[in-house]
Design a protein around this motif. Sequence first.
Motif, PDB file in Angstrom:
ATOM      1  N   LYS A 191     -40.093  63.365  -5.528  1.00 60.17           N
ATOM      2  CA  LYS A 191     -40.287  61.942  -5.805  1.00 60.17           C
ATOM      3  C   LYS A 191     -40.497  61.213  -4.482  1.00 60.17           C
ATOM      4  CE  LYS A 191     -39.146  62.686 -10.168  1.00 60.17           C
ATOM      5  NZ  LYS A 191     -38.730  64.093 -10.048  1.00 60.17           N
ATOM      6  N   ASP A 192     -41.369  60.236  -4.488  1.00 57.12           N
ATOM      7  CA  ASP A 192     -41.704  59.507  -3.263  1.00 57.12           C
ATOM      8  C   ASP A 192     -40.625  58.470  -2.966  1.00 57.12           C
ATOM      9  OD1 ASP A 192     -42.921  58.558  -1.032  1.00 57.12           O
ATOM     10  OD2 ASP A 192     -44.551  57.516  -2.071  1.00 57.12           O
ATOM     11  N   ARG A 193     -39.518  58.935  -2.452  1.00 53.20           N
ATOM     12  CA  ARG A 193     -38.409  58.060  -2.117  1.00 53.20           C
ATOM     13  C   ARG A 193     -37.513  58.765  -1.100  1.00 53.20           C
ATOM     14  NH1 ARG A 193     -35.611  58.786  -8.064  1.00 53.20           N
ATOM     15  NH2 ARG A 193     -34.771  60.877  -7.732  1.00 53.20           N
ATOM     16  N   ILE A 194     -36.637  57.987  -0.482  1.00 51.49           N
ATOM     17  CA  ILE A 194     -35.656  58.528   0.465  1.00 51.49           C
ATOM     18  C   ILE A 194     -34.279  58.418  -0.163  1.00 51.49           C
ATOM     19  CG2 ILE A 194     -34.557  58.235   2.711  1.00 51.49           C
ATOM     20  CD1 ILE A 194     -37.150  57.175   3.786  1.00 51.49           C
ATOM     21  N   THR A 195     -33.577  59.519  -0.231  1.00 53.32           N
ATOM     22  CA  THR A 195     -32.216  59.534  -0.750  1.00 53.32           C
ATOM     23  C   THR A 195     -31.258  59.388   0.423  1.00 53.32           C
ATOM     24  OG1 THR A 195     -32.911  61.007  -2.525  1.00 53.32           O
ATOM     25  CG2 THR A 195     -30.547  60.809  -2.132  1.00 53.32           C
ATOM     26  N   LEU A 196     -30.646  58.208   0.514  1.00 54.36           N
ATOM     27  CA  LEU A 196     -29.727  57.967   1.624  1.00 54.36           C
ATOM     28  C   LEU A 196     -28.419  58.715   1.413  1.00 54.36           C
ATOM     29  CD1 LEU A 196     -30.188  54.171   2.405  1.00 54.36           C
ATOM     30  CD2 LEU A 196     -31.133  56.125   3.624  1.00 54.36           C
ATOM     31  N   ASP A 197     -27.871  59.162   2.498  1.00 52.32           N
ATOM     32  CA  ASP A 197     -26.608  59.894   2.508  1.00 52.32           C
ATOM     33  C   ASP A 197     -25.543  58.943   3.069  1.00 52.32           C
ATOM     34  OD1 ASP A 197     -24.724  61.888   2.536  1.00 52.32           O
ATOM     35  OD2 ASP A 197     -25.931  63.300   3.657  1.00 52.32           O
ATOM     36  N   THR A 198     -24.577  59.477   3.783  1.00 54.22           N
ATOM     37  CA  THR A 198     -23.575  58.605   4.401  1.00 54.22           C
ATOM     38  C   THR A 198     -24.173  57.734   5.501  1.00 54.22           C
ATOM     39  OG1 THR A 198     -22.958  60.410   5.897  1.00 54.22           O
ATOM     40  CG2 THR A 198     -21.647  60.146   3.904  1.00 54.22           C
ATOM     41  N   ASP A 199     -25.445  57.992   5.869  1.00 52.21           N
ATOM     42  CA  ASP A 199     -26.107  57.089   6.801  1.00 52.21           C
ATOM     43  C   ASP A 199     -26.349  55.717   6.180  1.00 52.21           C
ATOM     44  OD1 ASP A 199     -27.875  58.239   5.041  1.00 52.21           O
ATOM     45  OD2 ASP A 199     -29.548  58.305   6.441  1.00 52.21           O
ATOM     46  N   TRP A 200     -26.118  55.581   4.872  1.00 52.20           N
ATOM     47  CA  TRP A 200     -26.216  54.273   4.224  1.00 52.20           C
ATOM     48  C   TRP A 200     -25.303  53.270   4.910  1.00 52.20           C
ATOM     49  CZ3 TRP A 200     -22.582  51.170   1.837  1.00 52.20           C
ATOM     50  CH2 TRP A 200     -23.067  50.100   1.087  1.00 52.20           C
ATOM     51  N   PHE A 201     -24.151  53.720   5.399  1.00 48.11           N
ATOM     52  CA  PHE A 201     -23.179  52.802   5.979  1.00 48.11           C
ATOM     53  C   PHE A 201     -23.706  52.134   7.238  1.00 48.11           C
ATOM     54  CE2 PHE A 201     -20.460  55.513   3.356  1.00 48.11           C
ATOM     55  CZ  PHE A 201     -19.700  54.553   2.713  1.00 48.11           C
ATOM     56  N   TYR A 202     -24.495  52.860   8.056  1.00 48.73           N
ATOM     57  CA  TYR A 202     -24.984  52.214   9.268  1.00 48.73           C
ATOM     58  C   TYR A 202     -26.474  51.904   9.218  1.00 48.73           C
ATOM     59  CZ  TYR A 202     -25.846  57.144  10.632  1.00 48.73           C
ATOM     60  OH  TYR A 202     -26.233  58.457  10.672  1.00 48.73           O
ATOM     61  N   ARG A 203     -27.197  52.368   8.212  1.00 45.09           N
ATOM     62  CA  ARG A 203     -28.596  51.983   8.076  1.00 45.09           C
ATOM     63  C   ARG A 203     -28.777  50.777   7.165  1.00 45.09           C
ATOM     64  NH1 ARG A 203     -32.408  57.121   7.024  1.00 45.09           N
ATOM     65  NH2 ARG A 203     -33.940  55.477   7.261  1.00 45.09           N
ATOM     66  N   VAL A 204     -27.874  50.595   6.194  1.00 51.34           N
ATOM     67  CA  VAL A 204     -27.997  49.503   5.231  1.00 51.34           C
ATOM     68  C   VAL A 204     -26.789  48.571   5.295  1.00 51.34           C
ATOM     69  CG1 VAL A 204     -28.226  48.920   2.791  1.00 51.34           C
ATOM     70  CG2 VAL A 204     -29.402  50.930   3.703  1.00 51.34           C
ATOM     71  N   ALA A 205     -25.586  49.140   5.122  1.00 53.58           N
ATOM     72  CA  ALA A 205     -24.388  48.299   5.031  1.00 53.58           C
ATOM     73  C   ALA A 205     -24.113  47.553   6.331  1.00 53.58           C
ATOM     74  CB  ALA A 205     -23.184  49.162   4.648  1.00 53.58           C
ATOM     75  N   ALA A 206     -24.217  48.237   7.463  1.00 52.38           N
ATOM     76  CA  ALA A 206     -23.895  47.593   8.742  1.00 52.38           C
ATOM     77  C   ALA A 206     -24.825  46.415   9.059  1.00 52.38           C
ATOM     78  CB  ALA A 206     -23.914  48.622   9.867  1.00 52.38           C
ATOM     79  N   PRO A 207     -26.175  46.566   8.938  1.00 46.07           N
ATOM     80  CA  PRO A 207     -27.028  45.392   9.182  1.00 46.07           C
ATOM     81  C   PRO A 207     -26.738  44.235   8.240  1.00 46.07           C
ATOM     82  CG  PRO A 207     -28.327  47.399   9.235  1.00 46.07           C
ATOM     83  CD  PRO A 207     -26.973  47.780   8.746  1.00 46.07           C
ATOM     84  N   ARG A 208     -26.446  44.538   6.977  1.00 49.90           N
ATOM     85  CA  ARG A 208     -26.113  43.469   6.036  1.00 49.90           C
ATOM     86  C   ARG A 208     -24.829  42.760   6.450  1.00 49.90           C
ATOM     87  NH1 ARG A 208     -27.229  46.390   0.127  1.00 49.90           N
ATOM     88  NH2 ARG A 208     -29.513  46.470   0.295  1.00 49.90           N
ATOM     89  N   ALA A 209     -23.849  43.537   6.876  1.00 50.32           N
ATOM     90  CA  ALA A 209     -22.584  42.933   7.312  1.00 50.32           C
ATOM     91  C   ALA A 209     -22.790  42.048   8.532  1.00 50.32           C
ATOM     92  CB  ALA A 209     -21.564  44.025   7.609  1.00 50.32           C
ATOM     93  N   VAL A 210     -23.623  42.504   9.470  1.00 49.87           N
ATOM     94  CA  VAL A 210     -23.887  41.712  10.672  1.00 49.87           C
ATOM     95  C   VAL A 210     -24.576  40.407  10.304  1.00 49.87           C
ATOM     96  CG1 VAL A 210     -25.237  41.636  12.800  1.00 49.87           C
ATOM     97  CG2 VAL A 210     -23.928  43.683  12.235  1.00 49.87           C
ATOM     98  N   ARG A 211     -25.581  40.501   9.409  1.00 48.16           N
ATOM     99  CA  ARG A 211     -26.272  39.277   8.994  1.00 48.16           C
ATOM    100  C   ARG A 211     -25.322  38.323   8.280  1.00 48.16           C
ATOM    101  NH1 ARG A 211     -30.500  42.928   7.710  1.00 48.16           N
ATOM    102  NH2 ARG A 211     -29.831  42.974   5.518  1.00 48.16           N
ATOM    103  N   PHE A 212     -24.467  38.878   7.416  1.00 44.71           N
ATOM    104  CA  PHE A 212     -23.519  38.038   6.684  1.00 44.71           C
ATOM    105  C   PHE A 212     -22.565  37.330   7.636  1.00 44.71           C
ATOM    106  CE2 PHE A 212     -19.347  37.522   4.687  1.00 44.71           C
ATOM    107  CZ  PHE A 212     -19.681  36.755   3.585  1.00 44.71           C
TER     108      PHE A 212
END
Length: 571
Positions: free
Chosen positions: A487-508
């Motif tokens: 499938k044409d997608r990326i399955t995030l692993d525990t890198d979700w915490f610093y690729r997605v969650a961390a930038p969102r937390a910083v912006r918030f």
Amino acid sequence: MPEWFVINWPFVEWLSPSLLLILGGLLLPIFRGVVQKVFLLVVPTLALLAVLGTAAGTHASVQFLNMELILGRADSLSLVFAHVFAIMALVGAIYALHVHDAIQHMAGLIYAGSAMGVVFAGDLITLYVFWELMMLSSVWLIWRNRRAASLAAGFRYLMVHAVSGVLLLAGIVVYYAQVGSLSFNVIETGTPAFWLILLGFMINAAVPPLHAWLTDAYPEATVTGAVFLCAFTTKTAVYTLMRGFPETEILIWLGALMTLWGVTYAVLANNIRRLLAYHIVSQVGFMVAGIGLGTAMALNGSAAHAFTHILYKALLFMSAGAIIHMTGRAKLTELGGLYRAMPLTFLFYMIAAFSISAFPLTSGFVSKSMILEAYADHQAALVWLMLSLASAGTFLSVGLKLPWFAFLGRDTGLRPREAPTNMLLAMGIAAFFCIFIGVYPQWLYQLLPHQPVGYNAYTPGHVFWDLQLLSFVGLVFFLLLNFLAPKDRITLDTDWFYRVAAPRAVRFIHQRGTVAWRSLLAALRWPLRRIVSQAMRYHGPRGILARTWPTGSMVLWVAVLLTISLLLYYI
């Protein structure tokens, strides 16, 4: 020369394998054109010859601040890793000959030399220096891809490995305070130093959940840089775990978890190098599980599997790199039918795929079966079952899914040329070792740390069990072919915490912090105005203190604070 810095090292020993590679890497940018390419081949060739001529013993020691730093300890354990590192440095250099990037070549040689420096280090300080040099040199193999995603992945890679270095350094300091020695041997169990150093090593070994840096960064590296990356970092960590933490029970379960974790995410991956990167996690899991068991058979199996893994995994990444180099595409959903245009690349890939899947007559069979046999002898049925399931998943994803959707399957109309000659030559050398070790495993067994090995992989029971398992996996793959389509997608692993969650937390925090700061300023506007006006009266350009203290009022307050601090300290 001062007494605290005394070198005990014959002149010829300065040409040690690690220093040859590092100094060669530093000198390489001086040369241009054909001379640079020749130099790129000569340096790892000399390093390989130096390893072949290295005898067991301590070849270099430095007295520094009443501490003995051992830069050249060679024994059966360090030499088996040094041999394969030297072979891989030469193969990687051949594979990269067509690249016109001196910085990338320099980083590759220094990285390989640093990894070799780790396996020859006889003390923790020397190990730490080379450990950090590995990080600083290897990140350039990611950044030189010159893409925004590569830049971001490189910084994340750097931060994670910086944490590994900090943990390792803290553990070394605590260990020296407790033991009074820096010698790198088995670390005493249960102490704070034990856990700090173990965590530092586990990050580089990509042990879940500390592993996502690998699958995040390796797919974003340069085509040739990924070949170096897949060979050194995790395997130096395997070496350090073998040296310092054999028979550590937690490694048994972490290793077994790694094998299944990597296989599961590999089945879901679409990017071919991300798929292969997850199999680094899985295959290193076999080695970690063998180290945790700690028997002679298991440790030999871990060392043998590290040796074979470096070669067949490099061949897998070289084949994937050839696809990317010639087509510009890295997703299975964009590939197909390449066996027509790239038959040699397809052949070399399948040799590596059979090796990682542990087919008889390939190198993976004679190394992985040692670890499984060690667990069978130990009657650890659950771990043996987990490792066997991981073996099945490896063949499913690397031996069937990737070649089917990249080389076979539907024809997407891609008609690239075959890979450059130097890339094919490097793949051919690695493929030779995959078959040679599978056919003549005694060559590898004689290098292993625990002698005599006394193991025969080619018993009827081993061969039939392996062939039955692989045949069943092949049947399952073709029955579930539509379900396993990428499938044409990326399955995030525990890198979700610093690729997605961390930038969102910083912006918030930034947004909320800005609102809170403005509200605070609004509430304090009137008193702040009064304070500022009074301060300007006394501290302004025409104020009394400005005339008394020509350097400004800031110096006054610094002097006051320092005076108060000193009074509090001495009182």
